[in-house]
Design a protein around this motif. Sequence first.
Motif, PDB file in Angstrom:
ATOM      1  N   GLY A  40       1.174  -1.503  -0.072  1.00  0.00           N
ATOM      2  CA  GLY A  40       0.222  -0.067  -0.242  1.00  0.00           C
ATOM      3  C   GLY A  40       0.423   1.318   0.351  1.00  0.00           C
ATOM      4  N   PRO A  41       0.368   2.521   0.201  1.00  0.00           N
ATOM      5  CA  PRO A  41      -1.177   2.662  -0.073  1.00  0.00           C
ATOM      6  C   PRO A  41      -2.060   1.699  -1.250  1.00  0.00           C
ATOM      7  N   LYS A  42      -1.204   2.410  -2.679  1.00  0.00           N
ATOM      8  CA  LYS A  42      -1.957   1.553  -3.546  1.00  0.00           C
ATOM      9  C   LYS A  42      -1.387   0.205  -3.692  1.00  0.00           C
ATOM     10  N   ALA A  43      -3.017  -0.471  -4.705  1.00  0.00           N
ATOM     11  CA  ALA A  43      -2.518  -1.483  -5.454  1.00  0.00           C
ATOM     12  C   ALA A  43      -2.759  -1.882  -6.301  1.00  0.00           C
ATOM     13  N   GLU A  44      -2.065  -2.060  -7.794  1.00  0.00           N
ATOM     14  CA  GLU A  44      -2.729  -2.527  -8.854  1.00  0.00           C
ATOM     15  C   GLU A  44      -2.375  -3.713  -9.875  1.00  0.00           C
ATOM     16  N   PHE A  45      -4.141  -3.316 -10.440  1.00  0.00           N
ATOM     17  CA  PHE A  45      -4.640  -4.823 -11.232  1.00  0.00           C
ATOM     18  C   PHE A  45      -4.593  -4.108 -12.356  1.00  0.00           C
ATOM     19  N   MET A  46      -4.390  -4.476 -12.945  1.00  0.00           N
ATOM     20  CA  MET A  46      -4.048  -4.952 -14.691  1.00  0.00           C
ATOM     21  C   MET A  46      -4.995  -5.970 -15.366  1.00  0.00           C
ATOM     22  N   THR A  47      -6.220  -5.654 -16.133  1.00  0.00           N
ATOM     23  CA  THR A  47      -7.675  -6.424 -16.251  1.00  0.00           C
ATOM     24  C   THR A  47      -7.665  -6.005 -18.131  1.00  0.00           C
ATOM     25  N   ALA A  48      -8.859  -6.106 -18.605  1.00  0.00           N
ATOM     26  CA  ALA A  48      -9.531  -5.932 -19.559  1.00  0.00           C
ATOM     27  C   ALA A  48     -11.197  -6.394 -19.654  1.00  0.00           C
ATOM     28  N   PHE A  49     -11.689  -5.280 -19.526  1.00  0.00           N
ATOM     29  CA  PHE A  49     -13.225  -5.475 -19.450  1.00  0.00           C
ATOM     30  C   PHE A  49     -13.693  -5.976 -20.754  1.00  0.00           C
ATOM     31  N   PRO A  50     -14.624  -7.573 -20.946  1.00  0.00           N
ATOM     32  CA  PRO A  50     -14.554  -7.993 -22.468  1.00  0.00           C
ATOM     33  C   PRO A  50     -15.659  -7.187 -23.319  1.00  0.00           C
ATOM     34  N   ASN A  51     -16.290  -6.478 -22.746  1.00  0.00           N
ATOM     35  CA  ASN A  51     -17.015  -6.078 -23.420  1.00  0.00           C
ATOM     36  C   ASN A  51     -17.888  -4.806 -22.766  1.00  0.00           C
ATOM     37  N   PRO A  52     -18.283  -3.992 -24.027  1.00  0.00           N
ATOM     38  CA  PRO A  52     -19.471  -2.854 -23.279  1.00  0.00           C
ATOM     39  C   PRO A  52     -19.972  -3.291 -21.957  1.00  0.00           C
ATOM     40  N   GLY A  53     -20.664  -2.491 -20.926  1.00  0.00           N
ATOM     41  CA  GLY A  53     -21.784  -2.784 -20.648  1.00  0.00           C
ATOM     42  C   GLY A  53     -21.334  -1.990 -18.701  1.00  0.00           C
ATOM     43  N   THR A  54     -22.239  -2.640 -17.855  1.00  0.00           N
ATOM     44  CA  THR A  54     -22.322  -2.624 -16.724  1.00  0.00           C
ATOM     45  C   THR A  54     -21.495  -3.403 -15.528  1.00  0.00           C
ATOM     46  N   TYR A  55     -19.872  -3.561 -14.702  1.00  0.00           N
ATOM     47  CA  TYR A  55     -19.709  -3.644 -14.120  1.00  0.00           C
ATOM     48  C   TYR A  55     -19.346  -3.672 -12.496  1.00  0.00           C
ATOM     49  N   LYS A  56     -19.807  -4.724 -12.108  1.00  0.00           N
ATOM     50  CA  LYS A  56     -19.059  -4.713 -10.064  1.00  0.00           C
ATOM     51  C   LYS A  56     -17.795  -5.293 -10.122  1.00  0.00           C
ATOM     52  N   ILE A  57     -17.166  -4.629  -9.294  1.00  0.00           N
ATOM     53  CA  ILE A  57     -16.069  -4.629  -8.985  1.00  0.00           C
ATOM     54  C   ILE A  57     -15.448  -4.938  -7.021  1.00  0.00           C
ATOM     55  N   TRP A  58     -14.935  -5.672  -6.958  1.00  0.00           N
ATOM     56  CA  TRP A  58     -14.564  -5.907  -5.397  1.00  0.00           C
ATOM     57  C   TRP A  58     -13.740  -6.247  -5.449  1.00  0.00           C
ATOM     58  N   GLY A  59     -12.906  -4.914  -4.672  1.00  0.00           N
ATOM     59  CA  GLY A  59     -11.756  -5.346  -4.313  1.00  0.00           C
ATOM     60  C   GLY A  59     -11.753  -6.176  -2.905  1.00  0.00           C
ATOM     61  N   GLN A  60     -10.647  -6.837  -2.313  1.00  0.00           N
ATOM     62  CA  GLN A  60      -9.958  -7.437  -0.896  1.00  0.00           C
ATOM     63  C   GLN A  60      -8.881  -7.235  -0.626  1.00  0.00           C
ATOM     64  N   PHE A  61      -8.838  -6.654   0.735  1.00  0.00           N
ATOM     65  CA  PHE A  61      -7.710  -6.191   0.812  1.00  0.00           C
ATOM     66  C   PHE A  61      -7.487  -6.528   2.783  1.00  0.00           C
ATOM     67  N   GLN A  62      -6.842  -7.303   3.087  1.00  0.00           N
ATOM     68  CA  GLN A  62      -6.423  -7.109   5.194  1.00  0.00           C
ATOM     69  C   GLN A  62      -5.132  -6.287   6.072  1.00  0.00           C
ATOM     70  N   HIS A  63      -5.935  -5.386   6.987  1.00  0.00           N
ATOM     71  CA  HIS A  63      -4.911  -4.519   7.075  1.00  0.00           C
ATOM     72  C   HIS A  63      -5.427  -5.047   8.720  1.00  0.00           C
ATOM     73  N   GLN A  64      -4.176  -5.472   9.746  1.00  0.00           N
ATOM     74  CA  GLN A  64      -4.465  -5.516  10.628  1.00  0.00           C
ATOM     75  C   GLN A  64      -5.395  -7.057  11.590  1.00  0.00           C
ATOM     76  N   GLY A  65      -4.438  -7.990  10.836  1.00  0.00           N
ATOM     77  CA  GLY A  65      -5.099  -9.126  10.794  1.00  0.00           C
ATOM     78  C   GLY A  65      -7.062  -9.805   9.995  1.00  0.00           C
ATOM     79  N   LYS A  66      -7.500  -8.531  10.125  1.00  0.00           N
ATOM     80  CA  LYS A  66      -8.761  -8.420   9.051  1.00  0.00           C
ATOM     81  C   LYS A  66      -9.568  -8.027   7.777  1.00  0.00           C
TER      82      LYS A  66
END
Length: 292
Positions: A255-281
């Motif tokens: 941290g404080p930055k975490a970078e991910f590279m991807t490509a969205f396959p088609n136009p549209g609306t997408y939901k993104i979930w990022g998951q991280f851990q800090h102080q054991g949680k």
Amino acid sequence: MNKSMMLMLTGVLAFGVLTACGNPKENAHSDGHGSSHQTDTNSPAATASHGEHSGHDGGEKSAASYKASFSFASEAVKGNEQVQLSIQISDTGGNPVNEFELNHEKLMHLIIVNKDLAYFKHIHPEFSGNGTFTIDTTFPNGGEYKLFADFVPSNGSGTTLSEWVKIEGEPKAEEGIIADTNRVKVVYGKEVELALSSTKAKEETMLTFTISDAQTKQGISDLEQYLGAVGHVVILSEDAEQYLHVHPMDEKATGPKAEFMTAFPNPGTYKIWGQFQHQGKVFTIPFVVDIQ
């Protein structure tokens, strides 16, 4: 739901692989590290758009070589009640698959979402032999849920198989899946900002999560490893037909930055979930984006 037999739902959808770091045409691997698994569930055997092996390279099997059967121990599966879920992985000949590779510390990642993507769960079934993984879980309400089994067979490529299941009970009122106008959210005392380098389909896109203390606004630079990486990202299209599991560019980042590279396959609306851990949680941050 038919109470005369165990609920058995078979996913026969095979998924291609997109890389999450570097050039996706050069860096797709079967070990699941630094990669993004993509599915087009409109096809019963979707082929990879980048980097998939087809069995000619050292005998490695493609994702289309496998299928999954999802079943519950109870005849009637109800919302808010614990139930044992079994997932059997087999080849196209019906033979159980018994050898898997660790993929970010686990043999299988199971993602569960509901119809409007308001509910998200990332859990890890245990292998019990004969091609079968099991786990006890609960569904919060009645309604439709989609299960994504994400795994890497030995001598195979990263594979994700999915199926919709119907859970008995009163369903929760559906929420709209609307793109966020402000990509800054606060959860568990963390302020998380998401930036996208591009919002165009089929282009390489850098997802940058910047994580700060919500009160002091100071960047958090001591993020802990979660499943062998600084974080994990799951992306689903609005209809849950397009699935990507993206790993970070730098798995050892703190941290404080975490970078991910991807490509969205088609136009549209997408939901993104990022998951991280800090102080054991472990904390999960959802964002909704529109892709052109």
